[in-house]
Design an enzyme around this catalytic site. Sequence first.
Site, PDB file in Angstrom:
ATOM      1  N   HIS A 112      38.380  38.647  32.315  1.00 25.75           N
ATOM      2  CA  HIS A 112      39.421  37.617  32.470  1.00 25.75           C
ATOM      3  C   HIS A 112      38.989  36.530  33.461  1.00 25.75           C
ATOM      4  CE1 HIS A 112      41.374  40.631  35.553  1.00 25.75           C
ATOM      5  NE2 HIS A 112      40.508  39.859  36.180  1.00 25.75           N
ATOM      6  N   HIS A 166      45.412  38.382  41.559  1.00 24.30           N
ATOM      7  CA  HIS A 166      44.335  37.975  42.461  1.00 24.30           C
ATOM      8  C   HIS A 166      44.915  37.312  43.712  1.00 24.30           C
ATOM      9  CE1 HIS A 166      42.521  38.399  38.485  1.00 24.30           C
ATOM     10  NE2 HIS A 166      41.377  38.602  39.098  1.00 24.30           N
ATOM     11  N   HIS A 202      30.324  41.796  38.551  1.00 22.95           N
ATOM     12  CA  HIS A 202      30.339  40.496  39.212  1.00 22.95           C
ATOM     13  C   HIS A 202      30.686  40.650  40.692  1.00 22.95           C
ATOM     14  CE1 HIS A 202      34.590  40.999  38.166  1.00 22.95           C
ATOM     15  NE2 HIS A 202      34.926  39.930  38.847  1.00 22.95           N
ATOM     16  N   GLU A 211      37.210  46.387  38.961  1.00 20.67           N
ATOM     17  CA  GLU A 211      38.235  46.004  37.988  1.00 20.67           C
ATOM     18  C   GLU A 211      38.130  46.830  36.703  1.00 20.67           C
ATOM     19  OE1 GLU A 211      38.986  41.269  39.039  1.00 20.67           O
ATOM     20  OE2 GLU A 211      37.796  41.813  37.288  1.00 20.67           O
TER      21      GLU A 211
END
Length: 283
Positions: A12, A59, A193, A240
């Site tokens: 996402h 977030h 990431h 995540e």
Amino acid sequence: MAKITAGIATSHVPAVGAAIDMARTDDDYWKPMFQGYEFSKSWIKTNNPDVAIIVYNDHASYFGMEIMPTFAIGVAESFEVCDEGYGPRPVPSVEGAPELATHLAASLILDDFDLTVLNVLEVDHGLTVPLSLMYGTPDKWPSKVIPLAVNVVMYPQPSGERCLSLGKAIRRAVEEFDEDLNVQVWGTGGMSHQIQGARAGLINLPWDQKFMDDLIDQPEVLQYKPHLEYMREAGSEGVELIMWLIMRGALGDKVDEVHRFNHVPASNTSVGHLILTPKEGDA
């Protein structure tokens, strides 16, 4: 009886949302990534759910240091898109499914999952980017949505075992709902990431691909993967991926792989995407 018919996993990345919003999907940089979702956009036109339970993380957009629930479920009629510092994304508000969401909340809490129940919630790119990747730019999202937020931002995050178990409990709860609904569960976030520090820009594609293999064939192995491994091998934001375990747990023991896609890089992220369906006859 409601039934879970498919699971979708997807990254996402916020820059992906910006590329869509700015009509840059055909740019040389972005086009190869968006091509990987063309099959999915076609597939969902004939396999559109009545309700998508979207597992995502906030977030620090709506939640923050003051309040960060481990698991939170939105039960409202609708959910607005929050301002993440540069204005809300120019996408439709999200229509909820309050009857099924309330049933899920009650069932899961009685199943000993301590959910935070949200009657008001604004959603960020963690939820809206997956909708854009699957549906493009409609005036209204084609399915209702139950947001299921998971804390993967602040220590301590839930274990992989807890997430896989939550997915299994979601499946039981959905099947106990006395309405004929087509339900999908979407797991979002990842893949490898890191957005800060000395390792910013870390991508580990072989690790990502092995994760996808195991998610399909042996999720019981992934449930015991320690958070430290996610951080070491997939970067500080790689954790995540525990949200994909919730999706996988909701599909039963065996699944069929409908579509699989990887792309590196999108912004500073490894993009991964799966469409899975429960194997026929699996209980």
